[in-house]
Design an enzyme around this catalytic site. Structure first.
Site, PDB file in Angstrom:
ATOM      1  N   TYR A   1      10.608   6.764   7.277  1.00 17.09           N
ATOM      2  CA  TYR A   1      10.831   5.863   6.142  1.00 17.09           C
ATOM      3  C   TYR A   1      12.270   6.017   5.692  1.00 17.09           C
ATOM      4  O   TYR A   1      12.988   6.911   6.147  1.00 17.09           O
ATOM      5  CB  TYR A   1       9.861   6.184   4.993  1.00 17.09           C
ATOM      6  CG  TYR A   1       9.808   5.101   3.938  1.00 17.09           C
ATOM      7  CD1 TYR A   1       9.355   3.822   4.246  1.00 17.09           C
ATOM      8  CD2 TYR A   1      10.218   5.355   2.639  1.00 17.09           C
ATOM      9  CE1 TYR A   1       9.300   2.829   3.275  1.00 17.09           C
ATOM     10  CE2 TYR A   1      10.164   4.368   1.668  1.00 17.09           C
ATOM     11  CZ  TYR A   1       9.708   3.100   1.993  1.00 17.09           C
ATOM     12  OH  TYR A   1       9.667   2.113   1.041  1.00 17.09           O
TER      13      TYR A   1
ATOM     14  N   ARG B   1       7.282   3.229  -0.604  1.00 14.03           N
ATOM     15  CA  ARG B   1       5.959   3.097   0.007  1.00 14.03           C
ATOM     16  C   ARG B   1       5.499   4.332   0.765  1.00 14.03           C
ATOM     17  O   ARG B   1       4.316   4.462   1.061  1.00 14.03           O
ATOM     18  CB  ARG B   1       5.946   1.893   0.943  1.00 14.03           C
ATOM     19  CG  ARG B   1       6.134   0.593   0.207  1.00 14.03           C
ATOM     20  CD  ARG B   1       4.838  -0.119   0.121  1.00 14.03           C
ATOM     21  NE  ARG B   1       4.944  -1.279  -0.732  1.00 14.03           N
ATOM     22  CZ  ARG B   1       3.977  -1.670  -1.528  1.00 14.03           C
ATOM     23  NH1 ARG B   1       2.854  -0.995  -1.590  1.00 14.03           N
ATOM     24  NH2 ARG B   1       4.125  -2.731  -2.272  1.00 14.03           N
TER      25      ARG B   1
ATOM     26  N   TRP C   1      11.570  -2.759  -6.049  1.00 12.06           N
ATOM     27  CA  TRP C   1      12.232  -1.776  -5.187  1.00 12.06           C
ATOM     28  C   TRP C   1      13.359  -2.366  -4.376  1.00 12.06           C
ATOM     29  O   TRP C   1      14.429  -1.787  -4.276  1.00 12.06           O
ATOM     30  CB  TRP C   1      11.231  -1.136  -4.218  1.00 12.06           C
ATOM     31  CG  TRP C   1      10.083  -0.493  -4.880  1.00 12.06           C
ATOM     32  CD1 TRP C   1       8.791  -0.961  -4.891  1.00 12.06           C
ATOM     33  CD2 TRP C   1      10.067   0.715  -5.647  1.00 12.06           C
ATOM     34  NE1 TRP C   1       7.994  -0.107  -5.611  1.00 12.06           N
ATOM     35  CE2 TRP C   1       8.755   0.936  -6.089  1.00 12.06           C
ATOM     36  CE3 TRP C   1      11.040   1.629  -6.011  1.00 12.06           C
ATOM     37  CZ2 TRP C   1       8.377   2.016  -6.851  1.00 12.06           C
ATOM     38  CZ3 TRP C   1      10.667   2.725  -6.778  1.00 12.06           C
ATOM     39  CH2 TRP C   1       9.352   2.908  -7.187  1.00 12.06           C
TER      40      TRP C   1
END
Length: 114
Positions: free
Chosen positions: A8, A14, A104
């Site tokens: 990520y 997330r 975000w």
């Protein structure tokens, strides 16, 4: 014990629920964080061009909630009965709703301030 590699961006977003599951369960994993500047080069190599992804012994899982549900089942946190599992799913979906409320990825700072 399987080998886990989580990929990520170098931020919470997330992937954070996945990291929480690993931490709570005491499971060791590789936390591969990529920088935004590297994403255009990496994106074509990622299934469906979306992260987070979790590699489990070479098998790639995608979609943060699918990964979270998999880990919950693997660690015994998913509930023992169908009713308990539905309650856990409701918690996960509520967290996802909450996460979706935050801008975000918003680039426009005026929108972020709202």
């Amino acid at each position: 014990m399987p080998h886990y590699k989580l990929t990520y961006f170098n931020l919470r977003g997330r992937a954070e629920i996945i990291r929480y599951l690993f931490a709570f369960s005491g499971i060791k994993y590789e936390d591969h964080r990529i920088e935004q500047a590297d994403w255009p080069k990496i994106k074509p190599t990622i299934p469906f061009g979306k992260i987070p992804i979790l590699e489990v012994d070479g098998v790639t899982l995608h979609q943060s909630l699918a990964i979270a549900r998999y880990l919950a089942k693997e660690t015994g946190l998913a509930g023992q009965t169908p009713l308990e599992q539905a309650l856990v799913d409701a918690i996960v979906d509520t967290i996802d709703d909450f996460m979706s409320m935050f801008p975000w990825g918003e680039k426009n700072q005026d929108v972020k301030v709202m």
